[in-house]
Each structure stands twice: as structure tokens, then as C-alpha cells.
Scaffold this motif. Structure first.
Motif, PDB file in Angstrom:
ATOM      1  N   HIS A  88      -5.949-115.938  -0.321  1.00 53.84           N
ATOM      2  CA  HIS A  88      -5.032-114.602  -0.388  1.00 53.84           C
ATOM      3  C   HIS A  88      -5.736-113.517  -0.764  1.00 53.84           C
ATOM      4  N   ASN A  89      -5.825-112.478   0.240  1.00 50.85           N
ATOM      5  CA  ASN A  89      -6.412-111.257  -0.218  1.00 50.85           C
ATOM      6  C   ASN A  89      -7.689-111.455  -0.634  1.00 50.85           C
ATOM      7  N   ILE A  90      -8.335-112.338  -0.001  1.00 51.39           N
ATOM      8  CA  ILE A  90      -9.831-112.736   0.010  1.00 51.39           C
ATOM      9  C   ILE A  90     -10.658-112.548   1.057  1.00 51.39           C
ATOM     10  N   GLY A  91     -11.541-111.483   0.966  1.00 47.90           N
ATOM     11  CA  GLY A  91     -12.301-111.114   1.863  1.00 47.90           C
ATOM     12  C   GLY A  91     -11.769-110.211   3.083  1.00 47.90           C
ATOM     13  N   ASN A  92     -10.742-109.721   2.719  1.00 46.85           N
ATOM     14  CA  ASN A  92     -10.097-108.783   3.571  1.00 46.85           C
ATOM     15  C   ASN A  92     -10.209-107.270   3.654  1.00 46.85           C
ATOM     16  N   SER A  93     -10.899-106.974   2.390  1.00 48.80           N
ATOM     17  CA  SER A  93     -10.872-105.566   2.242  1.00 48.80           C
ATOM     18  C   SER A  93     -12.401-104.858   1.660  1.00 48.80           C
ATOM     19  N   CYS A 147     -12.469-108.578  -3.167  1.00 48.36           N
ATOM     20  CA  CYS A 147     -11.662-109.328  -3.846  1.00 48.36           C
ATOM     21  C   CYS A 147     -11.030-108.511  -5.035  1.00 48.36           C
ATOM     22  N   PRO A 148     -10.311-107.371  -4.542  1.00 44.62           N
ATOM     23  CA  PRO A 148      -9.929-106.326  -5.423  1.00 44.62           C
ATOM     24  C   PRO A 148      -8.980-106.928  -6.683  1.00 44.62           C
ATOM     25  N   MET A 149      -9.225-106.186  -7.834  1.00 44.16           N
ATOM     26  CA  MET A 149      -8.247-106.861  -9.046  1.00 44.16           C
ATOM     27  C   MET A 149      -7.184-105.634  -9.216  1.00 44.16           C
ATOM     28  N   GLY A 150      -6.234-106.289  -9.920  1.00 45.82           N
ATOM     29  CA  GLY A 150      -4.982-105.524 -10.110  1.00 45.82           C
ATOM     30  C   GLY A 150      -3.660-106.562  -9.982  1.00 45.82           C
ATOM     31  N   GLU A 151      -2.661-105.822 -10.486  1.00 44.93           N
ATOM     32  CA  GLU A 151      -1.306-106.743 -10.721  1.00 44.93           C
ATOM     33  C   GLU A 151      -0.607-106.501  -9.507  1.00 44.93           C
ATOM     34  N   ALA A 185      -6.537-109.790  -5.022  1.00 46.70           N
ATOM     35  CA  ALA A 185      -6.985-110.925  -5.209  1.00 46.70           C
ATOM     36  C   ALA A 185      -6.938-111.686  -6.393  1.00 46.70           C
ATOM     37  N   THR A 186      -7.173-110.704  -7.516  1.00 47.73           N
ATOM     38  CA  THR A 186      -7.240-111.405  -8.955  1.00 47.73           C
ATOM     39  C   THR A 186      -6.250-110.290  -9.850  1.00 47.73           C
ATOM     40  N   ASP A 187      -5.941-110.867 -10.950  1.00 51.25           N
ATOM     41  CA  ASP A 187      -5.383-110.017 -11.898  1.00 51.25           C
ATOM     42  C   ASP A 187      -6.302-108.910 -12.551  1.00 51.25           C
ATOM     43  N   SER A 188      -5.902-108.210 -13.510  1.00 47.62           N
ATOM     44  CA  SER A 188      -6.501-107.068 -13.943  1.00 47.62           C
ATOM     45  C   SER A 188      -7.917-107.401 -14.526  1.00 47.62           C
ATOM     46  N   PHE A 189      -7.970-108.505 -14.975  1.00 46.92           N
ATOM     47  CA  PHE A 189      -9.157-109.084 -15.577  1.00 46.92           C
ATOM     48  C   PHE A 189     -10.162-110.232 -15.027  1.00 46.92           C
TER      49      PHE A 189
END
Length: 545
Positions: A318-323, A488-492, A498-502
């Protein structure tokens, strides 16, 4: 007849034929200029330290925390966790080699420390060659060591667009400052190389912003980073001094080992699986074969291509390797009437930022081999390299691309498929960048310019710059990058992140990303400072500090 066939393929309208000939021309060029490098290597081989400080490779290992990948993100992650008293195992696919194992920017370095010997490419209408480190220390062992903080406006964009918490300039400032101390970010203690000054002088005459970029190098008479903005004239009288690159194997890796961390190189992580609240890493050591590694927490720091590839091989998509995003670059080789190059020139340090983040300009590594490679589209000039290289240097224009790429794994293939699409705006910016770079170089006294365009013309004065098309034609520009991120961009915002802010992957416990993959978009500057500061921030959050 054979020469005619090669010539027809080289100028073919079929991309595969052009690429096939260019590939073998590149190999032949590197072989031609590698003989002196091999003699240097023989003198250095006695300095090999090997991996004496590493653990063995048993069939099964257990650690509280496993970090996969030892580049800037992974090295600082493992170091800070070990120094906090945690039981940490750091695994790296490449070998553990000292900086002294080979001459910097040499053919031998490509074979020792680059993934696939530097022969990697993102496919698409406009293929983009890219390079990755594959050794303990990752990209820090092979790059130029130029350092930037993330521009404040980029941080603000990430904070708003991707809903990233604690990412204001004031939030990252202590992390930037700490990393800068740890890797000795400093200015040159002497005048910059002539090829670098040519770029600076040309831009200054045009009234364009040009600056010396600090590096993570240690010099006995170093100028601190706080001296940014001081003119080169203030250092022009100093004698050149040889510095040492403060790569991960010189800084965070020794600290990690001294804190009791365990390091296992030549070990590839093939797949990860949930194991209760922890993780099982299915790995293979180069000599010992299959290794099962069990961890309570897992940090993935294998880089913007191989972190998402590992996740996708493991069924996490999920949202991995797409951006994926990159800083796409195109080059011009410039010839001057006076000497600008020398065997000990080192790394040029000036960059032109007048049009940043859309466009940036700089001077590349310009050894005879790299000059000759930059002239493959101009064979007559390439044949003169051994006679003219001291009057010649390679320069680049870099764009902040609005295009995107993706990373996909293929059954039975070891490496992932990387694809990238440039937009028309990207191709227009590359053309504009080449023209503006040409303007800088002619203003600084260049007599001939050789752009890296298939069927491109030699440019001999300002009036010739109009020969560069307004929009680079698909497939005819020879493009490359050394900056990859954002896979794998971070964020809420879970719709795009792909990940949270941390760095914790959404929907999973104890699974983190902490490398260039997290950067939400292209930062417009060398990303290593951003990677290190964000990695430090994330580790301290994990440790509740």
C-alpha cells in the motif's frame, strides 16, 4: 563494413540499437582509462582492513532491533539505537571495505562499491541511468559529500500536503546541527578547483546566484559551515590541503560498533514476515547461505529502490514503490583555452541556484575517464581526450522533476524493475537548463560545448545555443541521476503516504522505514542532509527522547 554497421546502430531511430552501442562504448571507454587506476589499486590493496569487526554468519540470529541497510539512514539509525543501549544487528548486502580500498571515482570503485557496477537504469521513453552504493556505508562511500539542509519551503510543502508532523524548520534544526557536527560539514580551507570557479565566475558575471556548497570532509584547517557565504578570495591564498571524506564507515559505523552493535555484511534480505509482534527476516549470506533473523523491531534503510522492493516482495504494497522521484540531470562537456582540470582536482564545490528549485547547475567529476564518457555523443572530441582533458571539464543541469516512477519486483529476478516518466515540462526544463548552463560556460570563457544529446551539435558561441531544442525529444537525451527518493512517502495522509510522520509503516507494528524513501517529494538539493536529519528525528522519537 563493421564500422558502418556500428555507426548506423549508433544513430538509429530504434532506441534499443542506440543503447546497445552506447553501453559497449561506455565499457570500452572505462577499460581504456582504467589502466592507471589499476596500478593505483595495487598500491592500496595492502591497506584493506576487511570485516574483522563483524560477527559470524550462523544459520539463525536474534536481535531486539534489526536495521537493513547501512547507508546514511541506516548507519545513523543503528548507531543511535546502539548508543541508547539497545541490542542492534545491522545487515548490509554489500561488502565491508575501507575508503582506502580504491581510488575515489575510479572504475575499480564502481566494481567494488556500486550496485551492479553502476549499470542500473530506470526505463521509460527517456531512460535515466542511476547509481546506488552497495557496500557498508552505502551511497556515502561513493558520492561527492556535498551537503544541504532541506529548504524551508520544501519542509512546509511536505508538512501541509502530506500532513507530516513535527517537520517545521525549527523542529529539524537541532538534528541538522547534530549531524553536521558528527560528519564535520565544512567549507574548503583553500581555493576551489579552477573548473568549479569557472562555473562560479560565469554565473556571477551574469548576476546569477552562485555559492560554494559545504562538504562532510575533515580538514586540519577546515572552515566551519557557519562561514557559508564568505568569498573564495578569502581563502585563495591558502595552500591546498587533502581532507578525508567523513562517510558512514568513518563516522557512524565505528560509533555503532564501539557501542556494542553487531554488523553483518554481504547479507541480502530477501523477504520479511510477521512473527507475532516481531519480524522474521529471510536472508542469504554471500558465503554461508540462508540465515533466519528474528527481531522485535525492524528498520528498513535499503534506499529508495530496494526498501520498497523488499516490502513488495514481502506482500506489503500500500503506497509502496508508486511515487519514486529523482533529480534528473543532463550534462555538457566544456573545453576552455586555459587549463581547468588536473589529476588531483577532486570534487568541484560550486552550484548555481538562481533558478532553484526548478533548475540547478554544477560541475561534475572530470577525470579523463568521465570526460571521455561525457563525449560519447561527440566521437571526434572523445578521441582527443588524452590530449585535451586538462582544458576540459564536465558540467550538469539538474531539474526538480514533476514526473514519477515506480518500482516493481519480478518473479525470478534478483533486482526490481524501475520505471520513470518525465513530463513535457520536465523535458522543457532540461532544455532550458542546458541553454542556461551553456550561457554560464560561454560567459566564463568556454570555447566549445558538447551537450549530451544524441546527434547533438558542437556549440561554439552563444548564438549556437538556439540549436538546443525547446523541448528535449523523447529518447535522444542521455540522462542520469544520483538522487533517488520518495518511494515510501511519510505523513498522516493515508491516501498517499506509506508511513506515518516518523517512519512507521501504516497498519503494521514495529516496522519502520528510515531512509531516502521517506522524503515526500524531490527536495531540489542533495538529499543526504535531509535523510540524516529526518532519520535522527525518527530514531529519537522511537526512543521517546
Amino acid at each position: 563494413m563493421r564500422a558502418n554497421q556500428i555507426g548506423s546502430w549508433k544513430n538509429s531511430n530504434i532506441g534499443f540499437q542506440r543503447d546497445f552501442i552506447r553501453y559497449f562504448e561506455s565499457l570500452a571507454t572505462l577499460a581504456l582509462y582504467s589502466r592507471q587506476e589499476r596500478r593505483t589499486l595495487i598500491r592500496r590493496e595492502a591497506n584493506y582492513q576487511g570485516a574483522d569487526s563483524e560477527i559470524g554468519a550462523p544459520a539463525e540470529l536474534r536481535a531486539e532491533i534489526v536495521v537493513i541497510g547501512s547507508g546514511p539512514g541506516g548507519a545513523i539509525t543503528a548507531c543511535l539505537l546502539a548508543e541508547a543501549g539497545r541490542d542492534v544487528l545491522l545487515i548490509e548486502e554489500g561488502e565491508h571495505l575501507p575508503l582506502s580500498s580504491c581510488t575515489p571515482f575510479s572504475t575499480e570503485e564502481m566494481l567494488q562499491k556500486y550496485r551492479n557496477g553502476g549499470q542500473t537504469v530506470a526505463l521509460g521513453k527517456n531512460k535515466i541511468a542511476y547509481v546506488e552504493g552497495c557496500c557498508v556505508g552505502g551511497g556515502s562511500e561513493i558520492n561527492s559529500g556535498l551537503y544541504h539542509r532541506t529548504p524551508p519551503e520544501i519542509l512546509e510543502h511536505w508538512r501541509k500536503e502530506f500532513q507530516v508532523e513535527a517537520l517545521a524548520e525549527k523542529d529539524l534544526l537541532p538534528h541538522f546541527e547534530s549531524c553536521e557536527r558528527d560528519v564535520s560539514v565544512s567549507m574548503l580551507p583553500h581555493a576551489a578547483p579552477p573548473a568549479s570557479l569557472k562555473l562560479h565566475d560565469g554565473a556571477t558575471k551574469l548576476g546569477w546566484k552562485s555559492l560554494e556548497v559545504p562538504r562532510w570532509y575533515r580538514y586540519e584547517d577546515a572552515v566551519p559551515k557557519s562561514a557559508i557565504g564568505n568569498s573564495d578570495k578569502s581563502r585563495a591564498g591558502r595552500q591546498s590541503s587533502i581532507g578525508s571524506r567523513q562517510s558512514m564507515t568513518e563516522t557512524f559505523i565505528p560509533r555503532f560498533l564501539n557501542a556494542g552493535g553487531r554488523l553483518l555484511s554481504s547479507t541480502r534480505a530477501n523477504r520479511i514476515r510477521q512473527n507475532g509482534d516481531g519480524w522474521l527476516i529471510e536472508s542469504a549470506h554471500k558465503s554461508s547461505g540462508v540465515i533466519r533473523i528474528v527481531a522485535d523491531s525492524l528498520f528498513l534503510c535499503a534506499g529508495a529502490v530496494h526498501t520498497p522492493a523488499l516490502l513488495r516482495r514481502s506482500g506489503i504494497t500500500h503506497n509502496i514503490g508508486n511515487s519514486l522521484q529523482v533529480h534528473t540531470t543532463a550534462k555538457i562537456v566544456a573545453r576552455f583555452s586555459d587549463d581547468v582540470n588536473s589529476a588531483d582536482m577532486g570534487v568541484p564545490v560550486h552550484q548555481v541556484k538562481e533558478f532553484s528549485p526548478r533548475l540547478s547547475f554544477g560541475c561534475s567529476i572530470s577525470s579523463p575517464a568521465y570526460v571521455a564518457l561525457g563525449l560519447l555523443d561527440h566521437p571526434e572530441a572523445a578521441r582527443e581526450t588524452s590530449r585535451t582533458w586538462q582544458r576540459t571539464a564536465a558540467y550538469y543541469t539538474m531539474i526538480t522533476s514533476e514526473g514519477r516512477g515506480n518500482i516493481r519486483t519480478l518473479p525470478s529476478f534478483r533486482d526490481p524493475l524501475v520505471r520513470y516518466s518525465l513530463t513535457e515540462t520536465d523535458r522543457r526544463n532540461l532544455s532550458d537548463g542546458l541553454r542556461k548552463l551553456g550561457q554560464i560556460l560561454f560567459t566564463s570563457g568556454a570555447t566549445e560545448l558538447y551537450p549530451s544529446l544524441t546527434r547533438g551539435s558542437v556549440l561554439r558561441d552563444d548564438s549556437c545555443l538556439s540549436k538546443i531544442p525547446d523541448v528535449l525529444p523523447d529518447g535522444l537525451a542521455n540522462l542520469m541521476t544520483i538522487h533517488l527518493f520518495s518511494s515510501c512517502p511519510m505523513g498522516e495522509d493515508k491516501s498517499k503516504c506509506a508511513t506515518d510522520s516518523f517512519g512507521r509503516i501504516h497498519g503494521f507494528k514495529n516496522l519502520f522505514v528510515n531512509d531516502a524513501s521517506l522524503l515526500c517529494t524531490a527536495p531540489g538539493v542533495n538529499p543526504q542532509g535531509s535523510i540524516m536529519a529526518i532519520a535522527r528525528r525518527n530514531v529519537l522519537k522511537f526512543l521517546n527522547k
